[in-house]
Motif scaffolding. Structure first.
Motif, PDB file in Angstrom:
ATOM      1  N   MET B   5       0.789  -1.188  -0.101  1.00  0.00           N
ATOM      2  CA  MET B   5      -0.024  -0.049  -0.071  1.00  0.00           C
ATOM      3  C   MET B   5       0.907   1.329  -0.151  1.00  0.00           C
ATOM      4  SD  MET B   5      -3.276   0.423   0.005  1.00  0.00           S
ATOM      5  CE  MET B   5      -4.034   1.543   1.078  1.00  0.00           C
ATOM      6  N   LEU B 118      -7.083  -6.737   1.637  1.00  0.00           N
ATOM      7  CA  LEU B 118      -6.427  -6.742   0.102  1.00  0.00           C
ATOM      8  C   LEU B 118      -6.884  -7.896  -0.438  1.00  0.00           C
ATOM      9  CD1 LEU B 118      -2.661  -5.387   0.677  1.00  0.00           C
ATOM     10  CD2 LEU B 118      -4.661  -4.137  -0.096  1.00  0.00           C
ATOM     11  N   ARG B 133      -6.369  -6.159  -3.935  1.00  0.00           N
ATOM     12  CA  ARG B 133      -5.171  -6.047  -4.165  1.00  0.00           C
ATOM     13  C   ARG B 133      -4.741  -5.875  -5.647  1.00  0.00           C
ATOM     14  NH1 ARG B 133      -2.241  -9.872  -5.600  1.00  0.00           N
ATOM     15  NH2 ARG B 133      -3.324 -11.700  -4.500  1.00  0.00           N
TER      16      ARG B 133
END
Lengths: 174, 174
Positions: B5, B118, B133
């Motif tokens: 991230m 994610l 993700r």
């Protein structure tokens, strides 16, 4: 033909600051990834851009203006920067690029005073006769080529991470 | 997998300012050239980036977080910005992109609080199951794709001007 000095300089003068905005402060994982064995990381691309400022564009322009077609340019070893690895940070490298580019644009403006100089020719070691206009257009496209390379190298890191979207991402097509 | 991230946000937050450095004040000849019929000029690429901020990344993330896999994303029409041509300057467009991107990064940071999010999945209209993700990695590579497109479109203008150097310039290989 579309080449025009004013517009060419617009690009040449923007490249260093653009790369500074994009690359300063980025994690090493972005700066040190590459596209596989024998390919360049972002750091090496910047070193190549600096090397070209030092030994390629303005020196070749000066040879054309001083010697005309009689003296071929010395060849530009596009891998020479790989032999002189430095410990500088990316921010130091970007500052070096910005500084030498600014100097070279100033030199360019001093060297080319009339439009007719764009048609003067020199001798390229591989291509034979080349014109000033072609040299300067290539300087601009060399910047654009290496900006494209930088983003392509970075994109490679997420090739697998994007999952099925790989199909939509032109930058992964190679 | 390389997605992370913090590093993804590093790129997402740099793109608007990078494009501002590169494109603000450029001659219209650079901003309005394209690669031939049906291709986008620089202006249209920026409009597409704005459109994707409005209807793609964060809205899709919100659908995944709120609805999970049950509700497919509405399809993203990648040509929709072409139907709503505006009279804004490139500087206004770049400011609009910067503003909405900043807002979306703030939203992203609020929405993703733990790593495990994610791996949550949603349903893409064409691909089926996709993970958070993958969506976020694609957001990053979408920026990189369009930066590469912008410099490639600009390079096209000098395709003939560079003369024999065409052979050395990767950006002209297509």
């Amino acid at each position: 033909m579309n080449f025009n000095m004013k517009e060419a300089i617009e690009v040449l003068e923007r490249t260093p600051h653009t790369l500074e905005c994009f690359l300063s402060g980025l994690a090493d994982s972005w700066l040190q990834c590459n596209e596989g064995k024998g390919t360049w990381n972002v750091f090496e691309v910047i070193e190549h851009l600096i090397e070209a400022e030092k030994i390629n564009w303005i020196p070749r322009l000066e040879i054309i203006l001083q010697e005309g077609e009689s003296k071929p340019f010395p060849p530009f070893d596009r891998h020479s920067h790989l032999n002189q690895r430095s410990e500088s940070s990316i921010e130091q490298k970007l500052l070096e690029f910005k500084t030498i580019r600014l100097l070279n644009i100033t030199k360019l403006k001093g060297l080319i005073e009339v439009e007719s100089q764009l048609e003067l020719a020199g001798t390229h070691p591989a291509f034979g006769l080349v014109k000033v206009r072609e040299l300067l257009s290539t300087w601009v496209l060399h910047d654009l080529t290496h900006i494209a390379q930088i983003v392509r190298v970075m994109a490679e890191r997420y090739r697998e991470d994007v999952g099925p979207w790989k199909e939509y991402l032109g930058i992964l097509k190679r």
